[in-house]
Design a protein around this motif. Sequence first.
Motif, PDB file in Angstrom:
ATOM      1  N   SER A  75      -8.921  23.848 -40.101  1.00 31.98           N
ATOM      2  CA  SER A  75      -8.731  22.418 -39.866  1.00 31.98           C
ATOM      3  C   SER A  75      -7.319  21.926 -40.120  1.00 31.98           C
ATOM      4  O   SER A  75      -7.054  20.730 -40.048  1.00 31.98           O
ATOM      5  CB  SER A  75      -9.680  21.611 -40.765  1.00 31.98           C
ATOM      6  OG  SER A  75     -10.970  22.168 -40.758  1.00 31.98           O
ATOM      7  N   SER A 112     -11.606  21.197 -35.870  1.00 28.34           N
ATOM      8  CA  SER A 112     -11.673  20.082 -34.931  1.00 28.34           C
ATOM      9  C   SER A 112     -12.840  20.255 -33.976  1.00 28.34           C
ATOM     10  O   SER A 112     -13.616  19.322 -33.750  1.00 28.34           O
ATOM     11  CB  SER A 112     -10.372  19.995 -34.133  1.00 28.34           C
ATOM     12  OG  SER A 112      -9.292  19.730 -34.998  1.00 28.34           O
ATOM     13  N   SER A 122      -3.815  19.369 -36.002  1.00 25.80           N
ATOM     14  CA  SER A 122      -4.505  18.282 -36.693  1.00 25.80           C
ATOM     15  C   SER A 122      -3.543  17.385 -37.464  1.00 25.80           C
ATOM     16  O   SER A 122      -3.929  16.356 -37.984  1.00 25.80           O
ATOM     17  CB  SER A 122      -5.517  18.866 -37.674  1.00 25.80           C
ATOM     18  OG  SER A 122      -4.836  19.591 -38.680  1.00 25.80           O
ATOM     19  N   SER A 148     -11.050  10.764 -38.981  1.00 25.45           N
ATOM     20  CA  SER A 148     -11.211  12.191 -39.264  1.00 25.45           C
ATOM     21  C   SER A 148     -12.153  12.487 -40.416  1.00 25.45           C
ATOM     22  O   SER A 148     -12.314  13.630 -40.807  1.00 25.45           O
ATOM     23  CB  SER A 148      -9.850  12.816 -39.584  1.00 25.45           C
ATOM     24  OG  SER A 148      -8.880  12.408 -38.666  1.00 25.45           O
ATOM     25  N   GLY A 171      -7.612  16.370 -32.430  1.00 28.98           N
ATOM     26  CA  GLY A 171      -7.159  17.668 -32.893  1.00 28.98           C
ATOM     27  C   GLY A 171      -7.482  18.754 -31.878  1.00 28.98           C
ATOM     28  O   GLY A 171      -6.674  19.632 -31.607  1.00 28.98           O
TER      29      GLY A 171
END
Lengths: 361, 361
Positions: free
Chosen positions: A147, B57, A66, B147, A60
């Motif tokens: 995010s 991120s 992302s 993630s 990301g």
Amino acid sequence: MLEPVAQRTTVYDVAERAGVSIATVSYTFRQPDRVRPETRELVLRAARDLGYVPSGSARGLANGRSQALGLYAFDMFLPSDLSAPRRSLDELVQWELDGLGNVRRFPLYVDEIQRGFELEARRLGRSVMLGSGASRDSLDSIDLAGSVDGLAIFPGAAARDLLEHVGRGVPVVIFSSPPMNDALHHITVDNEGAVRDLVDHLVDRHGHRSVAFLGELAAPDIGARFAGFQAALAAHGLPVPEEPFDTTVLTEDSLRTLRDAITSGDLPDALVCATDQLALTVLDLLAQHGVRVPDDVAVTGFDGIIAGRLSDPTLTTVRQPFASMGRLAVRILTDTAAGLAHPKSYVLPTRVVIGGSCGCG
Amino acid sequence: MLEPVAQRTTVYDVAERAGVSIATVSYTFRQPDRVRPETRELVLRAARDLGYVPSGSARGLANGRSQALGLYAFDMFLPSDLSAPRRSLDELVQWELDGLGNVRRFPLYVDEIQRGFELEARRLGRSVMLGSGASRDSLDSIDLAGSVDGLAIFPGAAARDLLEHVGRGVPVVIFSSPPMNDALHHITVDNEGAVRDLVDHLVDRHGHRSVAFLGELAAPDIGARFAGFQAALAAHGLPVPEEPFDTTVLTEDSLRTLRDAITSGDLPDALVCATDQLALTVLDLLAQHGVRVPDDVAVTGFDGIIAGRLSDPTLTTVRQPFASMGRLAVRILTDTAAGLAHPKSYVLPTRVVIGGSCGCG
DNA sequence: TTGTACGCGTTATCAC
DNA sequence: GTGATAACGCGTACAA
């Protein structure tokens, strides 16, 4: 049974083991064609041996996005659900099995929107990130915003300026909030028209003359519903109230006016409730006092949640296209991020659903 | 109306504008006490002016954890929902309003587990990341795994080795999959016992002697249910079938044995279905052929989904503590990541729910 | 086709 | 109390 890896395996580890450079490792996963088949196999094998899983954060960071879309809810969960202390597993299970799936708690309208959101995100190969927080000062929503590539929010204790803030960085769509001159995208339904239809039904079909509106005007959409209510009464030449007959707040003393009216036997002909959840609460209250619905008084809701189809009588209400709202949000978010323009606000249609609570039973 | 920021604002931008270093900016947000109040104000003001939102991120990369928990579904969605082409908004809305919220599609058991997962994650201040993919070769699940700090998945086309792979890096819990000697955490219910209770009810209470099991043994839990079924019949001294009476596959030709039995008028006394969804399909089929339930044949399900309470007759079934399963998954994931040990598998209790389909109506 | 080197935006460890 | 600076893991020009 494979050994868990002590520390995160990285491209470096894989590269070393495969005897290649990290670039080759990266290419192997992102652009397989760019690497010679034999090398590729070598890398894949090494990756498998080492249990390599690329870091989402690193990816990301590296390419700026992302691939996730965010969905944020403020305080949609009932207090008992959210701030509950950590209960033992046994307690949780027993409590749940005893309750046998309380439809009054799930699924609510939020959940239906969420499902549409998930389905569309999945269709587009994007993951969904769910967040939630209670207080308006909470920075949780900002955290989430950092995010994801786009964020959808339910109205609530959301500090307006906070939303504007995050809206500067990523596209934001807000549900059930009437169009405003802000930087956000809005998705709503035709609240006025829907309530008008409902009132027309109560007046024309059932001949009710004294119709009351119950609801808390604080929520943005409710205001529009009350406006539609007023307009409908005016159109029928009936007296138009300045304010809702009663409002609900989450206190012990809620629905005071209604309680008084029940006691004094001075109930309106029909009670138009701003939401299904409120209507169900009202049904409970009425039943509890021996008032019969729809014989003694008619009741209507708004939303079309499932619980309204399981109540007795079933709820006459207005169905919102929740799943479509969720899907639309995803489209707005992805399109916007891709440079495609979208109207700043969408107003979707609804449909009246006849149940037993209006007298049609 | 604030201007959207052209490019992502970073700590550098904020630092520059506030006339401090990036470290101070970071401290201002993470450890406010460490910075002088005046400086703090300076930074906060700059952040506000610039619409600063910290990158998730980058944070995840820097401190090794994303604070997110993953929930992955393989092909839980019905084909029509997932692989549908992009339909126009109008089409979507009309389709949805016409369907008026089809309870057969939502909420399913997956959704109830998910809700528990979300609630507990929220309680712990963690966000939830949802992922899904269709093919077993798909690396989507790996992507998700990279993630999050922990991953929960539903059984499905999940390639076993793939799960083992991701399981090496982050804790993984799998639902509705019997305990195995793998690296994953398992959460299941007492399938055998539950079906035994069900069969006992059909035999003892309703006097049925010819009881058949319908279900696809491929799914891990279903096997256990069939085993419980066999054990129950044996205990009652009734003939024990080697295989299910019928299985369902998602083809036109499904439920062939049942169809034949209906046609030949040679139905068993009771049909024990492996899931509620299957039971509902069976109810449809029977109704369609004029077979009355429970008069001509009794039917039971498994799961306790909401649709089973809206069918006619309502479903006699077994309720699983779905929400608790979701909550438990979150606890396992977070505890494990924190170093606390958990049993490799949990088997939760269930409860028989009497509806009208068994004859109790 | 493969390797080197830098940037992505934070956090955290040092000195100052 | 604050400021340099080195990771963190990956993607990708650019060079070889």
